[in-house]
Design a protein around this motif. Structure first.
Motif, PDB file in Angstrom:
ATOM      1  N   GLU A 372       3.982   5.151  -0.915  1.00  0.00           N
ATOM      2  CA  GLU A 372       5.010   4.478  -0.130  1.00  0.00           C
ATOM      3  C   GLU A 372       4.520   3.110   0.365  1.00  0.00           C
ATOM      4  OE1 GLU A 372       8.142   5.605   0.230  1.00  0.00           O
ATOM      5  OE2 GLU A 372       7.461   7.097  -1.223  1.00  0.00           O
ATOM      6  N   PRO A 373       5.449   2.223   0.785  1.00  0.00           N
ATOM      7  CA  PRO A 373       5.061   0.868   1.206  1.00  0.00           C
ATOM      8  C   PRO A 373       4.006   0.831   2.311  1.00  0.00           C
ATOM      9  CG  PRO A 373       7.431   1.002   0.928  1.00  0.00           C
ATOM     10  CD  PRO A 373       6.919   2.390   0.766  1.00  0.00           C
ATOM     11  N   ASP A 374       4.142   1.679   3.333  1.00  0.00           N
ATOM     12  CA  ASP A 374       3.176   1.655   4.442  1.00  0.00           C
ATOM     13  C   ASP A 374       1.774   2.026   3.964  1.00  0.00           C
ATOM     14  OD1 ASP A 374       5.211   0.937   6.099  1.00  0.00           O
ATOM     15  OD2 ASP A 374       5.506   2.934   6.967  1.00  0.00           O
ATOM     16  N   ILE A 375       1.706   3.045   3.116  1.00  0.00           N
ATOM     17  CA  ILE A 375       0.406   3.453   2.573  1.00  0.00           C
ATOM     18  C   ILE A 375      -0.142   2.372   1.666  1.00  0.00           C
ATOM     19  CG2 ILE A 375      -0.778   5.197   1.170  1.00  0.00           C
ATOM     20  CD1 ILE A 375       1.297   7.211   2.110  1.00  0.00           C
ATOM     21  N   CYS A 376       0.738   1.737   0.912  1.00  0.00           N
ATOM     22  CA  CYS A 376       0.338   0.643   0.030  1.00  0.00           C
ATOM     23  C   CYS A 376      -0.345  -0.460   0.837  1.00  0.00           C
ATOM     24  CB  CYS A 376       1.566   0.097  -0.701  1.00  0.00           C
ATOM     25  SG  CYS A 376       1.225  -1.155  -1.951  1.00  0.00           S
ATOM     26  N   ARG A 377       0.247  -0.819   1.964  1.00  0.00           N
ATOM     27  CA  ARG A 377      -0.324  -1.872   2.808  1.00  0.00           C
ATOM     28  C   ARG A 377      -1.676  -1.460   3.379  1.00  0.00           C
ATOM     29  NH1 ARG A 377      -0.862  -3.711   7.985  1.00  0.00           N
ATOM     30  NH2 ARG A 377      -0.334  -5.917   8.341  1.00  0.00           N
ATOM     31  N   SER A 378      -1.743  -0.238   3.906  1.00  0.00           N
ATOM     32  CA  SER A 378      -2.990   0.213   4.533  1.00  0.00           C
ATOM     33  C   SER A 378      -4.108   0.347   3.501  1.00  0.00           C
ATOM     34  CB  SER A 378      -2.775   1.532   5.270  1.00  0.00           C
ATOM     35  OG  SER A 378      -2.349   2.543   4.377  1.00  0.00           O
ATOM     36  N   GLN A 379      -3.776   0.797   2.297  1.00  0.00           N
ATOM     37  CA  GLN A 379      -4.791   0.908   1.255  1.00  0.00           C
ATOM     38  C   GLN A 379      -5.363  -0.460   0.909  1.00  0.00           C
ATOM     39  OE1 GLN A 379      -2.945   2.933  -2.054  1.00  0.00           O
ATOM     40  NE2 GLN A 379      -3.423   4.971  -1.266  1.00  0.00           N
ATOM     41  N   CYS A 380      -4.488  -1.452   0.831  1.00  0.00           N
ATOM     42  CA  CYS A 380      -4.962  -2.803   0.517  1.00  0.00           C
ATOM     43  C   CYS A 380      -5.824  -3.352   1.651  1.00  0.00           C
ATOM     44  CB  CYS A 380      -3.773  -3.725   0.249  1.00  0.00           C
ATOM     45  SG  CYS A 380      -4.227  -5.395  -0.290  1.00  0.00           S
ATOM     46  N   LEU A 381      -5.406  -3.090   2.894  1.00  0.00           N
ATOM     47  CA  LEU A 381      -6.138  -3.604   4.045  1.00  0.00           C
ATOM     48  C   LEU A 381      -7.519  -2.969   4.157  1.00  0.00           C
ATOM     49  CD1 LEU A 381      -5.536  -5.669   6.252  1.00  0.00           C
ATOM     50  CD2 LEU A 381      -4.777  -3.804   7.712  1.00  0.00           C
ATOM     51  N   GLU A 382      -7.623  -1.710   3.758  1.00  0.00           N
ATOM     52  CA  GLU A 382      -8.900  -1.002   3.848  1.00  0.00           C
ATOM     53  C   GLU A 382      -9.862  -1.373   2.724  1.00  0.00           C
ATOM     54  OE1 GLU A 382      -7.673   3.024   3.830  1.00  0.00           O
ATOM     55  OE2 GLU A 382      -6.737   2.937   5.825  1.00  0.00           O
ATOM     56  N   ASN A 383      -9.333  -1.963   1.662  1.00  0.00           N
ATOM     57  CA  ASN A 383     -10.158  -2.351   0.523  1.00  0.00           C
ATOM     58  C   ASN A 383     -10.441  -3.843   0.610  1.00  0.00           C
ATOM     59  OD1 ASN A 383     -11.356  -2.879  -1.923  1.00  0.00           O
ATOM     60  ND2 ASN A 383      -9.631  -2.192  -3.180  1.00  0.00           N
ATOM     61  N   CYS A 384     -11.688  -4.193   0.864  1.00  0.00           N
ATOM     62  CA  CYS A 384     -12.041  -5.599   1.066  1.00  0.00           C
ATOM     63  C   CYS A 384     -11.757  -6.445  -0.173  1.00  0.00           C
ATOM     64  CB  CYS A 384     -13.523  -5.715   1.447  1.00  0.00           C
ATOM     65  SG  CYS A 384     -13.994  -7.367   2.010  1.00  0.00           S
ATOM     66  N   SER A 385     -11.744  -5.817  -1.347  1.00  0.00           N
ATOM     67  CA  SER A 385     -11.495  -6.550  -2.587  1.00  0.00           C
ATOM     68  C   SER A 385     -10.016  -6.810  -2.831  1.00  0.00           C
ATOM     69  CB  SER A 385     -12.071  -5.770  -3.780  1.00  0.00           C
ATOM     70  OG  SER A 385     -13.461  -5.581  -3.636  1.00  0.00           O
ATOM     71  N   CYS A 386      -9.146  -6.117  -2.097  1.00  0.00           N
ATOM     72  CA  CYS A 386      -7.703  -6.252  -2.316  1.00  0.00           C
ATOM     73  C   CYS A 386      -7.225  -7.558  -1.682  1.00  0.00           C
ATOM     74  CB  CYS A 386      -6.963  -5.062  -1.719  1.00  0.00           C
ATOM     75  SG  CYS A 386      -5.185  -5.131  -1.982  1.00  0.00           S
ATOM     76  N   VAL A 387      -6.597  -8.406  -2.495  1.00  0.00           N
ATOM     77  CA  VAL A 387      -6.163  -9.720  -2.007  1.00  0.00           C
ATOM     78  C   VAL A 387      -4.647  -9.819  -1.850  1.00  0.00           C
ATOM     79  CG1 VAL A 387      -8.177 -10.935  -2.896  1.00  0.00           C
ATOM     80  CG2 VAL A 387      -6.163 -10.639  -4.362  1.00  0.00           C
ATOM     81  N   ALA A 388      -3.895  -8.862  -2.399  1.00  0.00           N
ATOM     82  CA  ALA A 388      -2.439  -8.903  -2.269  1.00  0.00           C
ATOM     83  C   ALA A 388      -1.856  -7.555  -2.675  1.00  0.00           C
ATOM     84  CB  ALA A 388      -1.844 -10.014  -3.141  1.00  0.00           C
ATOM     85  N   GLY A 396       6.500   1.609  -7.568  1.00  0.00           N
ATOM     86  CA  GLY A 396       5.598   2.087  -6.531  1.00  0.00           C
ATOM     87  C   GLY A 396       4.761   0.940  -6.020  1.00  0.00           C
ATOM     88  N   CYS A 397       3.539   1.246  -5.655  1.00  0.00           N
ATOM     89  CA  CYS A 397       2.636   0.243  -5.084  1.00  0.00           C
ATOM     90  C   CYS A 397       1.914  -0.527  -6.187  1.00  0.00           C
ATOM     91  CB  CYS A 397       1.620   0.944  -4.177  1.00  0.00           C
ATOM     92  SG  CYS A 397       0.359  -0.158  -3.481  1.00  0.00           S
ATOM     93  N   MET A 398       1.829  -1.836  -6.039  1.00  0.00           N
ATOM     94  CA  MET A 398       1.011  -2.670  -6.913  1.00  0.00           C
ATOM     95  C   MET A 398       0.065  -3.481  -6.040  1.00  0.00           C
ATOM     96  SD  MET A 398       3.644  -4.090  -9.841  1.00  0.00           S
ATOM     97  CE  MET A 398       5.034  -4.370  -8.748  1.00  0.00           C
TER      98      MET A 398
END
Length: 840
Positions: A372-388, A396-398
């Protein structure tokens, strides 16, 4: 002797009959004993596809190919890289069972090249343009041309790949006169659960479609899931595929990869007997892959077209200023997680955030996950390599962990991309908003102050300020209250607040005596018509100005709200195709709107009257259609406000002395905010027959609701028929249904009732306008064009897409809707406007 001669004649006729029968049976089949020799051809059973020998334009070489209808639309070529230099070629089945092309010396120049074939094979040509090699005894398909396409994707043909190779892909011609394999190829790619179509120039990416969401490619904003008919995904055998279908030969569509590396979508038009280009994959330089480098966005509407993403700056400013953007941009402020990793704690340690980039083709190399969108955002925020990251319901989530490459800004469509930036970059955005807000407030105060000074010096008694001041003091000669309701959220207060923002000279307040004098005390001889909220009178002011006075009925329960709405809306609009509001009157229970007078009344008085319709030839009708379109475009996109009319119909189009159209009656109009593109209401208002299906059934309205009403108007203007009447009573068809049936049967010109517009020299234009009208009344709002697109269609000769079935093709549907109290809680057949106008 006679018997012998008759027997011989019978024998000859029998042999000829057998030959003809044999040819008829073999019309779509090749065997070793029934080859095809140049210039012979095979035809598919439906007659649409032909297999044979051809020479491209400006070339004498001969090739074996398949074409649709004519050799101008070649969709497949066999001997692409080995042309024949004369007309001695043969297509046949070889001794090893392969389908081959032979030259005059019986040398093989092309082969289906299937191993382990038997000698008992045949090749058949299908109605889909597919050439198939079959084992005769078992019926097994050994090879078909869809597995080895040339430069054209046909309906049902699948581009496919697996984890190790590109199984089926297209390859461009080298040039329009040379079918040999060119520099560009195209196929489908799957990257961690994300499917896209790519075009490569040799080995380098040249264009991509954006991620597939199960209905459309998100990087193609004009794509419609209902119109294009694409399907794709896993075929169950570890292959990824994409293909499309078309409903019938009436909308036959192909996608061709041309020699310049551009996809071209072409539709067959029976009326013109030719293929016409309707879309190309490269409409601007921004469509070229990676035009601006990493961490940039390309916008074809901007100058320059390339810009750094928010929070980034050019890697090399000198090159960037020279418009060499290939180096791209770099992050301006280090991310918080990177500072922690570098043990740099001297700076701000607030958590990173995301900046939203709206309506874009998202970058290449996405990684997909079904969350889901909220999990998508939190997963990206928790991963230092995630830039967007982004989220789409169909995908789903990209998320992205590398360079953000090939982002393109759209004016509509696309996805919203959330780009990770340091917290300080978010603050910059906030500070900018604060500065802008303060500037606007200061500017507004200065303008209001200046306006007040001007009012004090001019001391004009009839301006809006007097009305507002009177209302605030409770003066009964100003706007009356709803049931003495003093609540600040009440509509009367809201509209007074709106009126206070109207520039003072824009709108005058008329007193009751002045209006009564102008209309001879509302004498019946001056009455022009009766509408849903009261009568309309003709009047003349003391200076000779003719006016039309819309007097709201005292019994109208909702009249005041619509009255105030119309004052606010029209006072801010200025366009040659919108009716002009001179002022208003509100004293006690009286509420009146004063408009410019239209001597030629309304459009319905002309087009639905057998005698008056003769005054409107085709040139005038087309001019009226174009004028209405321009007025709507102004409301939707070009005015200071963004306005949805919600009750566009023939009786609300007034005609001036030169029969120029002016849109009127804004009582039901709705003002949209800057980012708002759709709204919902529980109170459905308007006129059935002009009302879009999503509005009538769900209360959803948008620009596309007005587009639907415009489409109905176009068909009414062209045909001279009301949409609310019955056509073909056996089937209870509305005008939309009747038009659709005639269109589908190729009998479109039968729509025209008025002989005055039957001039054959205008038939092509009339057919085009009917086509546009049908595009506007399609059932799904997403399929309908915008008014900007409509005006482009009206003013150009570009090919038009085929329409899908309109909404409400049966009159019974509308009658059911009108009687449905469960779906529509507060509706009427004609509640909001002047519908029986005799002049205005």
């Amino acid at each position: 002797m006679c018997f012998s001669s008759c027997a011989n004649l019978f024998f000859v006729l029998f042999i000829l009959f057998c030959y003809v029968l044999d040819v008829a049976i073999a019309v779509d089949t090749i065997t070793s004993s029934q080859p095809v020799k140049d210039p012979e051809t095979l035809r598919s059973k439906d007659g649409n596809f032909t297999l044979g020998f051809f020479s491209p334009q400006n070339s004498k070489n001969r090739y074996v190919g398949i074409w649709w209808k004519s050799q101008s639309t070649v969709v497949w070529v066999a001997n692409r890289n080995q042309p024949l230099n004369d007309s001695s070629g043969i297509i046949t089945i070889s001794e090893d069972g392969n389908l081959v092309v032979l030259n005059g010396q019986k040398q093989v120049v092309w082969s289906s090249n299937v191993s382990n074939t038997s000698s008992n094979t045949t090749s058949q040509f299908s109605d889909y343009g597919k050439l198939v090699l079959t084992e005769t005894t078992t019926g097994n398909i050994l090879w078909d041309s869809f597995q080895q396409p040339s430069d054209t994707l046909l309906p049902g043909m699948k581009l496919s790949s697996n984890s190790t190779s590109m199984r089926v892909k297209l390859a461009s011609w080298k040039s329009p006169s040379n079918p040999s394999v060119g520099s560009f190829s195209s196929g489908v790619v799957e990257r961690i659960n994300i499917l896209e179509v790519f075009v490569w120039n040799e080995t380098q990416p040249y264009w991509r479609s954006g991620p597939w969401n199960g209905g459309i490619f998100t990087g193609i904003p004009s794509m419609s899931p209902y119109r294009n008919g694409f399907k794709g995904g896993d075929d169950g055998e570890a292959n990824t595929e994409i293909y499309y279908t078309v409903p019938s030969a009436l909308t036959f569509t192909i996608y061709m990869l041309n020699s310049q590396g551009q996809y071209e979508e072409k539709w067959w038009y029976d009326e013109k007997k030719e293929m016409q280009l309707v879309w190309t994959s490269q409409e601007s330089d921004c469509d070229v892959y990676g035009m601006c480098g990493p961490f940039t966005s390309c916008n074809a509407q901007s100058s320059p077209i390339c810009s750094c993403l928010k929070g980034f700056e050019p890697r090399n400013k000198e090159e960037w200023n020279r418009q060499n953007w290939t180096g791209g941009c770099v992050r301006r402020t280090q991310l918080q997680c990177e500072r922690v990793k570098d043990h740099n704690t001297s700076r701000d340690t607030k958590e990173d955030g995301f900046l939203k980039l709206q309506m874009v083709k998202v970058p290449d190399f996405p990684e997909g996950s079904p969350v889901e969108p909220d999990i998508c955002r939190s997963q990206c925020l928790e991963n230092c390599s995630c830039v967007a990251y982004t989220h789409d319901d169909g995908i789903g989530c990209m998320s992205w962990t590398g360079n953000l490459l090939d982002i393109q800004q759209f004016s509509e469509g696309g996805l919203d991309l959330y780009i990770r930036v340091a917290h300080t970059e978010l603050d910059k955005g906030t500070n900018t908003k604060i500065i802008i807000t303060i500037t606007v407030i200061i500017g507004t105060v200065m303008i209001v102050t200046c306006a007040y000074v001007m009012w004090r010096t001019s001391n004009h008694p009839g301006r809006i300020w007097n009305l507002i001041k009177s209302a605030r003091k409770g003066n009964n000669r100003a706007f009356v209250r709803f049931n003495n309701d003093e609540t600040p959220n009440h509509p009367s207060h809201k509209v007074i607040e709106e009126l206070s923002q109207v520039t003072l000279p824009e709108l005058l307040l008329f007193n009751f005596e002045r209006v009564a004098t102008a209309t001879n005390s509302f004498d019946l001889s001056n009455k022009l018509g009766q509408g849903g909220f009261g009568p309309v009178y003709k009047g003349k002011l003391q200076d000779g100005q003719e006016i039309a006075v819309k007097r709201l009925s005292r019994a109208s329960g909702q009249g005041l709200e619509e009255f105030m709405n119309e004052v606010v809306v029209i006072s801010k609009l200025q366009h040659r195709n919108l009716v002009r509001l001179f002022g208003c009157c509100a004293e006690g229970d009286e509420k009146m709107l004063i408009y410019e007078y239209m001597p030629n009344k309304s459009l319905d008085v002309f087009i639905f009257d057998q005698s008056r319709s003769k005054l409107l030839d085709w040139r005038k009708r087309s001019s009226i259609i174009e004028g209405i379109a321009r007025g709507l475009l102004y409301l939707h996109r070009d005015s200071r406000l963004r306005i949805i009319h919600r009750d566009l119909k023939a009786s609300n189009i007034l005609l001036d002395e030169e029969l120029n159209p002016k849109i009127s009656d804004f009582g039901m109009a709705r003002i949209f905010g800057g980012t708002e593109d759709q709204a919902n209401t529980n109170r459905i208002v308007g006129t059935y027959g002009y009302m879009s299906p999503e509005y009538a059934m769900q209360g959803l309205f948008s620009e596309k609701s007005d587009v639907f009403s415009f489409g109905v108007l176009v068909l009414e203007i062209v045909s001279g028929r009301r949409n609310s009447s019955f056509y073909d009573n056996v089937h209870a068809l509305s005008l939309l249904g009747f038009a659709w049936i005639q269109w589908r049967e190729g009998n479109t010109l039968s729509l025209m009732m008025d002989q005055e517009i039957h001039d054959p020299s205008h038939h092509e234009d009339i057919l085009r306008y009917i086509h546009i009208g049908l595009l506007c009344v399609q059932e799904h709002a997403v399929d309908r064009p915008t008014m900007a697109a409509v005006i482009s269609m009206l003013s150009s000769e570009l090919a038009l897409p085929p329409p899908s079935q309109p909404a409400f093709i049966l009159q019974q549907n509308m009658l059911n809707l009108a009687s449905s109290e469960e779906t529509l809680r507060c509706c009427s057949i004609n509640i909001v406007s002047v519908t029986d106008i005799q002049g205005r």
